[in-house]
Design an enzyme around this catalytic site. Structure first.
Site, short mmCIF file in Angstrom:
data_model
loop_
_atom_site.label_atom_id
_atom_site.label_comp_id
_atom_site.label_asym_id
_atom_site.label_seq_id
_atom_site.Cartn_x
_atom_site.Cartn_y
_atom_site.Cartn_z
N HIS A 138 0.78 -1.10 0.02
CA HIS A 138 0.09 0.16 0.16
C HIS A 138 0.98 1.21 -0.07
O HIS A 138 1.74 1.24 0.63
CB HIS A 138 -0.82 -0.06 1.20
CG HIS A 138 -2.14 -1.12 0.94
ND1 HIS A 138 -2.07 -2.37 1.26
CD2 HIS A 138 -3.30 -0.68 0.89
CE1 HIS A 138 -2.99 -2.67 0.87
NE2 HIS A 138 -3.85 -1.90 0.78
N LYS A 583 -14.41 5.32 5.46
CA LYS A 583 -14.77 6.45 4.71
C LYS A 583 -16.18 6.60 4.49
O LYS A 583 -16.95 7.45 4.24
CB LYS A 583 -14.24 6.09 3.18
CG LYS A 583 -14.18 7.27 2.25
CD LYS A 583 -13.24 7.16 1.25
CE LYS A 583 -12.99 6.01 0.17
NZ LYS A 583 -14.12 5.74 -0.58
#
EC number: 4.1.1.31
Length: 920
Positions: A138, A583
């Site tokens: 990532h 999110k």
């Protein structure tokens, strides 16, 4: 014996000395680069930042030229990096010192095993527990590999600081060498010129195995067995820690991950671990000079020695050396076979002439590669037994013990590689296969029930496959089938463990899992009885987590699924996504929904007689499930950890935790201890209270979700605020990973990947994903009835989950800075967009007040003085970088910087991320 704190007042004093010295050297180097007059600007900036005179600081920064910005931003980026190194060095020193010199010191693992030894099932638990850190690519590691290598040198030098002070080594020479490396790092490009490729990411992560992880995992496993033995528990072959990896196999949103990168990932792993064995055998060859005239080896060692191609006349009476030489020769052939390249370091590392490898004996007795790690271990065991027979048990310890332990853990590769793909890609591929085979013309239009009926029927049509050479395939389908074919070949070559799981991103239905099964069946990895690769759903959004129970209940009801699970020791893994759920619904909703989902999924597994194991997809920041690992694991629902847990480790977190073998050992020890404690201990003070706690959380989280979504998804100006009042555009152009910032063109918040979302909120110092919606939700509950604040305070004191939840908010708030955030807000073009900041500010202040009230604290981080001290020492430096970044963004957006100057913004992004330590 209680666990001693690693942070001591003496340690803080040493860190202060080191930081002062590092700062002095960096100042001298910078003065020489820009001159005394220019350096006075840096000094004035520092004074203003320490005084928190942000108005004047903004004015000074606005008058700095673009040319001056380069060195100034570099100075303030390097300084927090050097502070990080100092803190890491002293943590490693303290760990090493207490482990080796303090006889009263018991680490968490020792205490955990001691407590467990008295339990009836203690031995079974210790045999079965398995914690799997999974290293991912990532894109949150902003440091170049070159910078990391230079910091490693500085780290090693600072480890010698105490010796230099004490006169054990020359202080002057030590200072000169340290100065040299700081000068090199100050004059090295911080920012990558080009985007990383997947092959770079594979190579980069291997340095952590070479430098620390192989040693740390091996040492920890040995210590684990020894601690159990100390308490009367003889463990057979425990694997408390094994490693996982996504790099090379995670193609979700990354078109650059292919069959070739999957093969490369496995091949490089084999190369690294085989080189480790070869080096260990070289060391054993050099030292095992036992003479057969003095010590008679057993017949098996004599057999191994007789097969050696080492024909030196000086080795005639040294059977152990010749045996190690033969084993090493077989490893060389194994490396050629598995990696298609020779062990280049081998002959030179052993210290033999090349003629020893091409003697006539090699033609008559060709050296064969090992068929498996089991055969390699058998040869080592033969040597061990011979030493035991002769009373030479002391000689087993050291390199021989280490390499034998490493073989048990790693075999011929370092980490099991996960494959991952988005469910929509698999659906498109299966739809194409079904259409090409004239089974279903428009698969995607079918209902969920119809899809499952079609898929299960095809899975039962053994051994028929859907693809045909006569039917043309799309590039997407060709690519996907090539990856699965490579996975099968790697499993045949390296063993079943090399690729064990395939994760399905955005799992929303049972058909998503059966679609993957169809793809795996096409290449022979799935049949009616067995799935050689486990199908792992990843539930990410709030809605998907809420539906996970019903999805898994339906999936586990199918007979073919029961057969697959039965061949996997009755385990079914489920991955939980912390980033997208945050999110989607905010910090509280994400944390609580994940907690409830684990309870529900564990219960469903028990109903079906299946052990559900969880894979936690956590990031570095609180907004992506991060936080202290020990607390994160021990705050999971009781019963959710059976004996195995996996969790992602990524980006800057890999460097922080595994960049040094002592620190790596410490973090791995924490993971094992936390997992065992959560398995056997009901952490909550009174289990009968949990139902009332859940009711309270349900009420609070419902409000929090509404508050969060009202701003993020309902406010028409929020999207523009995020893109204008944060450096998201600049972050997206930073070369910090091979993967794009979004799966597709970004037109709304939902299309943005979680990492740039969190990363950008870290840069503008709002830390939005880690706290927004918390304050208002708790305030509403507190105002609802008298005594509710006291109830929350009681929950904080007695419920680990709730305590960890609030402690993470505490930490995030301490890293935020609303004065700086206000300046970012001024980057927005319209007043309506800028006004979004005031909604955020009100919620921030309310959240801070409520958290402190529940904790019954006067200030943030009262429970974490070491972090508080660390932030206090570094905040003035990277606060400056925020003001520099804001000014540079203004210039960039007003076309006052050319393309070459964009890297100045990237330098500030790097420095702020370095100062925060966990940014994505």
């Amino acid at each position: 014996m209680p666990l001693k704190k690693l942070e001591s007042s003496n340690n803080q004093a040493i860190i202060a000395e080191e930081v002062a010295l590092l700062k002095e050297m960096l100042e001298n180097i910078t003065r020489r680069m820009i001159g005394d007059d220019a350096f006075t600007v840096i000094e004035s900036i520092m004074v203003l930042s320490e005084k928190q005179d942000y108005i004047e600081l903004e004015k000074v920064v606005a008058n700095i030229s673009n040319q001056e910005m380069e060195v100034i931003s570099r100075y303030f980026s390097i300084l927090p990096l050097l502070i990080n190194i100092s803190e890491d060095v002293d943590l490693a020193y303290e760990i090493n010192y207490q482990n080796n010199t303090d006889t009263d010191y018991l680490g968490k693992l020792a205490l955990t095993i001691k407590d467990l030894a008295g339990k009836d099932n203690g031995k079974d638990i210790l045999e079965q527990v398995n914690v799997v850190p999974v290293l991912t690519a990532h894109p949150t590691q902003v440091q170049r590999k070159t910078i990391l290598e230079l910091t490693t040198h500085i780290h090693k030098l600072l480890r010698k600081y105490r010796d230099a002070k004490a006169g054990v080594i020359s202080l002057e020479k030590w200072r000169q060498e340290l100065y040299r490396y700081i000068e090199m790092i100050m004059q090295t490009d911080i920012i990558r010129e080009k985007k990383l490729q997947v092959k770079n990411e594979i190579k980069n992560v291997m340095q952590y195995y070479d430098g620390s992880l192989i040693q740390a995992v091996t040492k920890l496993t040995t210590e684990y067995k020894n601690l159990a033995q100390k308490h009367g528990l003889e463990l057979d072959n425990p694997k408390p820690i094994t490693m996982g990896m996504w790099i090379g196999g995670d193609r979700d949103g990354n078109p650059f991950v292919t069959a070739e990168t999957l093969c490369l990932s496995a091949t490089v792993q084999s190369e690294v671990i085989l080189n480790y064995y070869i080096d260990k055998l070289a060391a054993l060859y050099r030292t095992f000079s036992l003479s057969s005239t003095l010590v008679q080896p057993n017949s098996e060692v004599e057999r191994l020695a007789s097969l050696s191609q080492d024909q030196s006349i000086y080795r005639g009476n040294e059977p152990y050396r010749r045996a190690f030489h033969y084993i090493q020769s077989r490893l060389k052939q194994t490396q050629i076979q598995l990696t298609n390249q020779p062990a280049a370091r081998m002959s030179s590392s052993v210290g033999l002439s090349t003629s020893a490898w091409s003697s006539p004996a090699s033609l008559e007795n060709p050296i064969l590669a090992y068929d498996s790690p089991v055969d390699f271990k058998a040869d080592l065991k033969a040597i061990e037994q011979s030493l035991l027979d002769n009373g030479n048990s002391a000689l087993i310890e050291g390199d021989l013990r280490e390499v034998m332990q490493a073989v048990d853990i790693f075999g011929f590769f370092l980490a099991s590689i996960d494959m991952r793909q988005d469910s929509s890609v698999q659906e498109a591929c299966v739809a194409e296969l079904l259409k090409g085979a004239n089974i279903v013309d428009d698969y995607s239009s079918l209902s969920e029930t119809e899809k499952c009926d079609v898929l299960v029927q095809q899975l039962m049509e053994e051994p028929r496959t859907l693809s045909s050479a006569a039917v043309a395939k799309s590039d997407l389908l060709e690519k996907e089938l090539a990856i699965y074919t490579t996975a099968r070949e790697l499993k045949d070559k390296l063993g079943e463990e090399v690729i064990k799981q395939h994760i399905i991103s955005h799992t929303e239905s049972v058909s998503d899992m059966f679609e993957l099964a169809i793809m795996l069946k096409e290449v022979g990895l799935v049949d009616q009885q067995r799935a050689r690769v486990q199908i792992v759903p990843l539930f990410e959004t709030i809605e998907d987590l809420d539906n996970a129970r019903d999805i898994m209940a339906a999936y586990l009801s199918h007979d073919i699924v029961k057969s697959w699970i039965a061949t996997n020791r009755n385990y079914q893994e489920i991955m939980l996504g912390y980033s997208d759920s945050n999110k989607d619904g905010g910090y509280l909703a994400s944390g609580w929904t994940l907690y409830k989902a684990q309870n529900e999924l564990t219960a469903i597994g028990e109903e079906h007689g299946v052990k559900i194991t969880f894979f936690h997809g956590r990031g570095g920041t609180v907004g992506r499930g991060g936080g202290p690992s020990y607390d994160a694991i021990t705050s999971q629902p009781f019963g959710s950890i059976k004996d195995r847990i996996r969790l992602t480790e990524q980006g800057e977190i890999i460097e922080n935790k595994y960049g040094n073998k002592d620190v790596a050992y410490y973090h791995l020890e924490m993971l094992i201890s936390a997992s065992i404690n959560r398995m056997v201990t009901q952490m909550i003070t009174d289990p009968n209270e949990i139902d009332s706690f859940r009711e309270i959380m349900d009420s609070i989280v419902a409000d929090s979700n509404i508050i969060y979504r009202k701003l993020v998804f309902d406010n028409p100006h929020f999207y523009d605020y995020f893109f204008e009042a944060s450096p998201i555009k600049e972050v997206s152009s930073l070369n910090i990973g091979s993967r794009p910032a979004a799966r597709k063109t970004i037109t709304e918040i939902t299309g943005l990947r979680a990492i740039p979302w969190v990363f950008s909120w870290s840069q503008n110092r709002i830390m939005f994903p880690g706290w927004y919606g918390v304050g208002s939700a708790f305030k509403r509950y507190i105002d609802r009835a008298q005594g509710n604040l006291e109830r929350l305070q009681h929950m904080y004191q007695t419920w680990p989950f709730f305590h960890s939840l609030l402690s993470n908010v505490d930490m995030v708030l301490s890293k935020s800075n609303m004065n700086i955030a206000f300046q970012y807000a001024q980057l927005a073009e319209s007043q309506d967009v800028r006004d979004v900041f005031y909604e955020i500010l009100d919620e921030w202040q309310l959240t801070k007040n409520v958290i402190l009230a529940i904790q019954d604290h006067d200030d943030l981080l009262e429970d974490n003085p070491s972090l508080k001290h660390s932030l206090k020492s570094r905040l003035p430096y990277f606060n400056v970088l925020n003001y520099i970044q804001i000014e540079l963004i203004k210039r960039w957006r007003n076309n006052q910087l050319d393309e070459n100057d964009e890297k100045l913004i990237h330098t500030t992004i790097n420095g702020i991320a370095t100062g925060l330590r966990n940014s994505g």
